[in-house]
Motif scaffolding. Structure first.
Motif, PDB file in Angstrom:
ATOM      1  N   SER A 378      19.265   7.845   8.460  1.00  0.00           N
ATOM      2  CA  SER A 378      19.237   7.221   9.781  1.00  0.00           C
ATOM      3  C   SER A 378      17.843   7.384  10.364  1.00  0.00           C
ATOM      4  O   SER A 378      17.341   8.506  10.450  1.00  0.00           O
ATOM      5  CB  SER A 378      20.287   7.855  10.701  1.00  0.00           C
ATOM      6  OG  SER A 378      20.206   7.317  12.006  1.00  0.00           O
ATOM      7  N   ILE A 379      17.220   6.274  10.742  1.00  0.00           N
ATOM      8  CA  ILE A 379      15.875   6.285  11.305  1.00  0.00           C
ATOM      9  C   ILE A 379      15.929   5.651  12.683  1.00  0.00           C
ATOM     10  O   ILE A 379      16.469   4.551  12.847  1.00  0.00           O
ATOM     11  CB  ILE A 379      14.878   5.535  10.399  1.00  0.00           C
ATOM     12  CG1 ILE A 379      14.852   6.154   9.001  1.00  0.00           C
ATOM     13  CG2 ILE A 379      13.493   5.539  11.014  1.00  0.00           C
ATOM     14  CD1 ILE A 379      13.954   5.422   8.031  1.00  0.00           C
ATOM     15  N   GLU A 380      15.354   6.329  13.669  1.00  0.00           N
ATOM     16  CA  GLU A 380      15.426   5.868  15.051  1.00  0.00           C
ATOM     17  C   GLU A 380      14.068   6.023  15.733  1.00  0.00           C
ATOM     18  O   GLU A 380      13.403   7.058  15.595  1.00  0.00           O
ATOM     19  CB  GLU A 380      16.474   6.692  15.814  1.00  0.00           C
ATOM     20  CG  GLU A 380      16.508   6.435  17.303  1.00  0.00           C
ATOM     21  CD  GLU A 380      17.330   7.466  18.049  1.00  0.00           C
ATOM     22  OE1 GLU A 380      17.474   7.318  19.281  1.00  0.00           O
ATOM     23  OE2 GLU A 380      17.821   8.415  17.410  1.00  0.00           O
ATOM     24  N   ASP A 381      13.654   4.994  16.432  1.00  0.00           N
ATOM     25  CA  ASP A 381      12.485   5.101  17.298  1.00  0.00           C
ATOM     26  C   ASP A 381      12.920   5.808  18.573  1.00  0.00           C
ATOM     27  O   ASP A 381      13.639   5.247  19.400  1.00  0.00           O
ATOM     28  CB  ASP A 381      11.931   3.705  17.602  1.00  0.00           C
ATOM     29  CG  ASP A 381      10.636   3.766  18.403  1.00  0.00           C
ATOM     30  OD1 ASP A 381      10.319   4.844  18.950  1.00  0.00           O
ATOM     31  OD2 ASP A 381       9.942   2.739  18.502  1.00  0.00           O
ATOM     32  N   ALA A 382      12.514   7.054  18.732  1.00  0.00           N
ATOM     33  CA  ALA A 382      12.949   7.873  19.860  1.00  0.00           C
ATOM     34  C   ALA A 382      11.994   7.817  21.038  1.00  0.00           C
ATOM     35  O   ALA A 382      12.121   8.618  21.966  1.00  0.00           O
ATOM     36  CB  ALA A 382      13.130   9.327  19.411  1.00  0.00           C
ATOM     37  N   ASN A 383      11.041   6.891  21.027  1.00  0.00           N
ATOM     38  CA  ASN A 383      10.168   6.730  22.175  1.00  0.00           C
ATOM     39  C   ASN A 383      10.965   6.214  23.364  1.00  0.00           C
ATOM     40  O   ASN A 383      11.985   5.544  23.196  1.00  0.00           O
ATOM     41  CB  ASN A 383       9.037   5.752  21.847  1.00  0.00           C
ATOM     42  CG  ASN A 383       7.989   6.366  20.943  1.00  0.00           C
ATOM     43  OD1 ASN A 383       7.237   7.240  21.353  1.00  0.00           O
ATOM     44  ND2 ASN A 383       7.946   5.917  19.688  1.00  0.00           N
ATOM     45  N   PRO A 384      10.536   6.512  24.585  1.00  0.00           N
ATOM     46  CA  PRO A 384      11.264   6.025  25.761  1.00  0.00           C
ATOM     47  C   PRO A 384      11.366   4.505  25.755  1.00  0.00           C
ATOM     48  O   PRO A 384      10.474   3.803  25.289  1.00  0.00           O
ATOM     49  CB  PRO A 384      10.414   6.532  26.934  1.00  0.00           C
ATOM     50  CG  PRO A 384       9.641   7.681  26.388  1.00  0.00           C
ATOM     51  CD  PRO A 384       9.393   7.373  24.957  1.00  0.00           C
ATOM     52  N   MET A 385      12.482   4.005  26.281  1.00  0.00           N
ATOM     53  CA  MET A 385      12.698   2.568  26.320  1.00  0.00           C
ATOM     54  C   MET A 385      11.616   1.869  27.142  1.00  0.00           C
ATOM     55  O   MET A 385      11.305   0.702  26.897  1.00  0.00           O
ATOM     56  CB  MET A 385      14.070   2.269  26.923  1.00  0.00           C
ATOM     57  CG  MET A 385      15.218   2.794  26.099  1.00  0.00           C
ATOM     58  SD  MET A 385      15.429   1.908  24.542  1.00  0.00           S
ATOM     59  CE  MET A 385      15.887   0.293  25.136  1.00  0.00           C
ATOM     60  N   ARG A 429      24.063   4.632   2.583  1.00  0.00           N
ATOM     61  CA  ARG A 429      24.221   4.259   3.991  1.00  0.00           C
ATOM     62  C   ARG A 429      22.855   4.334   4.668  1.00  0.00           C
ATOM     63  O   ARG A 429      22.172   5.354   4.580  1.00  0.00           O
ATOM     64  CB  ARG A 429      25.214   5.180   4.716  1.00  0.00           C
ATOM     65  CG  ARG A 429      26.556   5.313   4.037  1.00  0.00           C
ATOM     66  CD  ARG A 429      27.492   6.215   4.829  1.00  0.00           C
ATOM     67  NE  ARG A 429      27.877   5.574   6.082  1.00  0.00           N
ATOM     68  CZ  ARG A 429      28.976   4.832   6.220  1.00  0.00           C
ATOM     69  NH1 ARG A 429      29.777   4.643   5.179  1.00  0.00           N
ATOM     70  NH2 ARG A 429      29.256   4.283   7.374  1.00  0.00           N
ATOM     71  N   LEU A 430      22.482   3.246   5.359  1.00  0.00           N
ATOM     72  CA  LEU A 430      21.193   3.181   6.035  1.00  0.00           C
ATOM     73  C   LEU A 430      21.404   2.677   7.453  1.00  0.00           C
ATOM     74  O   LEU A 430      22.095   1.670   7.674  1.00  0.00           O
ATOM     75  CB  LEU A 430      20.235   2.251   5.282  1.00  0.00           C
ATOM     76  CG  LEU A 430      18.875   1.993   5.949  1.00  0.00           C
ATOM     77  CD1 LEU A 430      18.070   3.276   6.032  1.00  0.00           C
ATOM     78  CD2 LEU A 430      18.096   0.926   5.179  1.00  0.00           C
ATOM     79  N   SER A 431      20.812   3.371   8.415  1.00  0.00           N
ATOM     80  CA  SER A 431      20.879   2.980   9.821  1.00  0.00           C
ATOM     81  C   SER A 431      19.468   2.910  10.374  1.00  0.00           C
ATOM     82  O   SER A 431      18.699   3.868  10.263  1.00  0.00           O
ATOM     83  CB  SER A 431      21.722   3.985  10.615  1.00  0.00           C
ATOM     84  OG  SER A 431      21.708   3.672  11.995  1.00  0.00           O
ATOM     85  N   LEU A 432      19.119   1.770  10.983  1.00  0.00           N
ATOM     86  CA  LEU A 432      17.811   1.563  11.597  1.00  0.00           C
ATOM     87  C   LEU A 432      18.031   1.237  13.066  1.00  0.00           C
ATOM     88  O   LEU A 432      18.712   0.255  13.387  1.00  0.00           O
ATOM     89  CB  LEU A 432      17.060   0.424  10.901  1.00  0.00           C
ATOM     90  CG  LEU A 432      16.834   0.580   9.395  1.00  0.00           C
ATOM     91  CD1 LEU A 432      16.168  -0.663   8.830  1.00  0.00           C
ATOM     92  CD2 LEU A 432      15.994   1.819   9.097  1.00  0.00           C
ATOM     93  N   ASN A 433      17.451   2.038  13.930  1.00  0.00           N
ATOM     94  CA  ASN A 433      17.644   1.885  15.373  1.00  0.00           C
ATOM     95  C   ASN A 433      16.280   1.739  16.040  1.00  0.00           C
ATOM     96  O   ASN A 433      15.507   2.695  16.097  1.00  0.00           O
ATOM     97  CB  ASN A 433      18.393   3.089  15.950  1.00  0.00           C
ATOM     98  CG  ASN A 433      18.745   2.913  17.416  1.00  0.00           C
ATOM     99  OD1 ASN A 433      18.307   1.979  18.081  1.00  0.00           O
ATOM    100  ND2 ASN A 433      19.533   3.835  17.943  1.00  0.00           N
ATOM    101  N   GLY A 434      15.967   0.521  16.519  1.00  0.00           N
ATOM    102  CA  GLY A 434      14.698   0.286  17.193  1.00  0.00           C
ATOM    103  C   GLY A 434      13.500   0.381  16.281  1.00  0.00           C
ATOM    104  O   GLY A 434      12.396   0.647  16.743  1.00  0.00           O
ATOM    105  N   VAL A 435      13.685   0.159  14.984  1.00  0.00           N
ATOM    106  CA  VAL A 435      12.599   0.267  14.008  1.00  0.00           C
ATOM    107  C   VAL A 435      11.888  -1.083  13.914  1.00  0.00           C
ATOM    108  O   VAL A 435      12.471  -2.071  13.459  1.00  0.00           O
ATOM    109  CB  VAL A 435      13.132   0.706  12.637  1.00  0.00           C
ATOM    110  CG1 VAL A 435      12.001   0.814  11.631  1.00  0.00           C
ATOM    111  CG2 VAL A 435      13.864   2.039  12.762  1.00  0.00           C
ATOM    112  N   ASN A 436      10.647  -1.129  14.329  1.00  0.00           N
ATOM    113  CA  ASN A 436       9.879  -2.366  14.370  1.00  0.00           C
ATOM    114  C   ASN A 436       8.802  -2.351  13.295  1.00  0.00           C
ATOM    115  O   ASN A 436       7.994  -1.415  13.225  1.00  0.00           O
ATOM    116  CB  ASN A 436       9.224  -2.554  15.742  1.00  0.00           C
ATOM    117  CG  ASN A 436      10.245  -2.817  16.835  1.00  0.00           C
ATOM    118  OD1 ASN A 436      10.668  -3.941  17.055  1.00  0.00           O
ATOM    119  ND2 ASN A 436      10.638  -1.755  17.528  1.00  0.00           N
ATOM    120  N   ALA A 437       8.804  -3.377  12.471  1.00  0.00           N
ATOM    121  CA  ALA A 437       7.794  -3.529  11.430  1.00  0.00           C
ATOM    122  C   ALA A 437       7.805  -4.981  10.983  1.00  0.00           C
ATOM    123  O   ALA A 437       8.747  -5.736  11.276  1.00  0.00           O
ATOM    124  CB  ALA A 437       8.062  -2.589  10.249  1.00  0.00           C
ATOM    125  N   CYS A 438       6.758  -5.379  10.262  1.00  0.00           N
ATOM    126  CA  CYS A 438       6.756  -6.725   9.707  1.00  0.00           C
ATOM    127  C   CYS A 438       7.731  -6.784   8.537  1.00  0.00           C
ATOM    128  O   CYS A 438       8.306  -5.769   8.125  1.00  0.00           O
ATOM    129  CB  CYS A 438       5.344  -7.121   9.278  1.00  0.00           C
ATOM    130  SG  CYS A 438       4.696  -6.138   7.914  1.00  0.00           S
TER     131      CYS A 438
END
Length: 581
Positions: A378-385, A429-438
């Motif tokens: 599980s990968i999450e961008d934890a920076n503030p919204m 199992r893969l979870s992407l939350n707010g992950v931004n990339a090309c």
């Protein structure tokens, strides 16, 4: 009434053992297993279960006898702000220096549960969270001299003094707080070994300390600034009498399985050496070897472990199965973008959750871990919204695909002889939350996950398009690759209505290329004006397709929107798709 008295309730004719078991199920119900991100942290038991034994014992004499005879019903020990009693003293008119109110801690329920639980293992929850707290900065709430201003912090020693004699039967210890003062006092009490505290906590399985303020980890400096250092040996009180002779193979906490430290830092060297039992001047021969779940979250840069300390913590947990690093992890010096250390081998590790604020640091942290049998990532961008810029997660996604830290920009001109060695080949199992990339890093990642079965995407643009059949840069030119051929279910949470059409198009292209049908599809749309609150956005619609995905939503007589010249015509999407393929 006489008629009813001659016909007793059917439940009362059950054997006492069965009725006692029913009471146990009612008291210790299983916690919800929801994956909602709001339920990220869960205590080992439900606080609501504490009053259930009293309710059962209040029905009538038979039930009361059974409840009082079943010691396991009373094994949940909870202290919270509800037990702080405010009492008015004196008269309304009096000297202005005379206090009109006093506070004390009502420990009657705690003492009753301790006595009635007899010798059963106990789970302890000390909850100092204040529902009226407004997330203001703690400031200098804990002066070095003088009583801490937090109303509950002063009661922590009193609570622990009641619990320390029962330490030999502690099964879990959880301390929750909004502010630092109660946690600091608790850590000080737990870090001083004395002979009066018994033989330690040989049956302790779960240790959880949480400072419930997710804004803290984004700062470089710890607050309160004067309280960043905690003296003593971490959790020395749990290890028994330090003066007794201890055999060389002695494990400090032999049954400790789960450690969660959220917003709570320690002397990491002493934590590794004493709590985990990994001596610095010896090989890791007497480590606890029992830690199966470790979470380090919400630590500002000043109090994070160094790279050496982080590696040694991992080495002290060779049987680790679950690792959560969220806004924490090793402290990398600025300008360093390579990691020359050998990765720590964790063959039993099955689950990793990463919440990053700096992509390069997260990639280097993962490079310190050798987890060939990882099943869940599980990968999450934890920076503030409210962060003005989206963090480019390309280097992190690229590392998860290739195991390379220096391949930040994936281009079609990548040499054909490039050796790709995915670090997590068994991922299911893969979870992407707010992950931004090309799209290129995502395409690499999806192409290197042949065993992936479940995919969850939340506000992660371009990740969905990466499931399209493509010609990858490192694959023979005659080969057309179907990413994630074993995919069985997909969950998409996004804010664009067009995502639904993109999903249908991706499924159509995959099936035309020979991929098996994805049977379980769930898509939720987020807007900001109605529906159930969900972070900054709100869920207003959910669509589970069940066993049959839908292709298009046009009416009879209309042209196929996915045919050339159809209504589905996204030039930007088409350009990216044809460029990759």
């Amino acid at each position: 009434m006489n008629c009813y008295s001659r016909h007793p309730c059917h439940i009362n004719v059950l054997p006492v053992e069965i009725l006692s078991y029913i009471f146990t199920l009612a008291t210790h119900s299983t916690l919800s297993s929801t994956s909602d991100f709001k339920q990220r942290y869960q205590v080992p038991f439900s606080p609501d279960s504490v009053t259930m034994p009293t309710v059962l014992a209040s029905v009538h004499r038979h039930w009361r006898h059974i409840a009082l005879s079943t010691s396991t019903l009373w094994s949940s020990l909870v202290m919270s702000l509800e037990q702080v009693v405010h009492v008015k003293v004196g008269s309304d008119v009096g000297d202005e220096y005379t206090p009109r109110h006093t506070t004390f801690l009502d420990v009657q329920r705690l003492a009753a549960h301790i006595a009635r639980s007899q010798n059963s293992p106990v789970d302890i929850l000390i909850d100092t969270r204040d529902p009226d707290w407004d997330f203001e900065d703690d400031g200098e709430e804990c002066p070095n001299h003088g009583a801490p201003p937090s109303p509950f912090a002063a009661f922590i020693p009193q609570i622990l003094d009641l619990l320390f004699p029962q330490m030999y039967r502690w099964r879990s210890l959880t301390i929750l707080s909004d502010t630092w003062a109660p946690l600091r006092v608790a850590l000080e009490c737990l870090s001083v070994p004395t002979v009066t505290k018994g033989s330690g906590a040989p049956h302790l399985e779960t240790l959880m300390l949480m400072r419930c303020n997710e804004f803290l980890g984004h700062s470089d400096i710890f607050t309160p600034s004067s309280q960043s250092i905690i003296g003593g040996i971490p959790f020395a009180a749990l290890m028994g009498d330090p003066n007794r002779d201890v055999p060389a193979q002695y494990k400090p906490l032999p049954k400790l399985r789960n450690i969660t430290l959220v917003g709570v830092h320690l002397n990491w060297t002493d934590f590794c050496q004493y709590t985990l039992g990994a001596a610095l001047d010896q090989p890791l021969s007497r480590v606890s070897g029992c830690i199966q779940s470790l979470e380090l979250s919400q630590h500002c840069r000043e109090v994070r472990a160094t790279c050496d300390e982080f590696s040694r913590i991992l080495k002290a947990c060779p049987l680790l199965r679950r690792l959560v690093i969220r806004v924490s992890g090793p402290r990398f010096d600025k300008g360093i973008r390579q990691n020359d250390r050998l990765p720590v081998s964790l063959p039993m590790l099955e689950e990793i959750h990463v919440g990053y604020t700096h992509v390069e640091d997260a990639a280097m942290m993962l490079s310190q871990i050798n987890a060939p049998n990882l099943v869940t990532l599980s990968i999450e961008d934890a920076n503030p919204m409210a962060s003005p810029d989206d963090e480019d997660a390309g280097p992190l996604v690229t590392y998860c695909a290739t195991g390379l830290l220096d391949l930040c920009d994936v281009l079609p001109e990548v040499p054909s002889n490039l050796v790709i060695k995915p670090p997590f080949p068994q991922l299911e199992r893969l979870s992407l939350n707010g992950v931004n990339a090309c799209i290129y890093p995502f395409s690499l990642l999806m192409a290197t996950l042949p065993k992936l079965r479940h995919l969850s995407l939340r506000r992660s643009p371009n990740a969905l398009e990466a499931l399209l059949p493509t010609q990858m840069p490192f694959v023979d030119a005659c080969t057309r690759t179907i990413p994630c051929p074993g995919l069985e279910s997909i969950e998409v949470i996004c804010a664009e209505e067009q995502t639904r059409h993109t999903l249908d198009f991706v499924f159509r292209e995959r099936e035309q290329s020979g991929a098996t049908r994805v049977c379980d599809v769930d898509i939720d749309l987020e807007v900001s004006d109605e529906g159930e609150e969900f972070g900054e956005f709100e869920i207003v619609e959910g669509d589970a397709t069940g066993m049959q995905p839908r292709y298009g939503e046009w009416e009879l007589g209309e042209a196929d929107p996915f045919s050339p010249g159809g209504i589905f015509n996204d030039p930007e999407f088409d350009e990216v798709y044809h460029l990759v393929s």
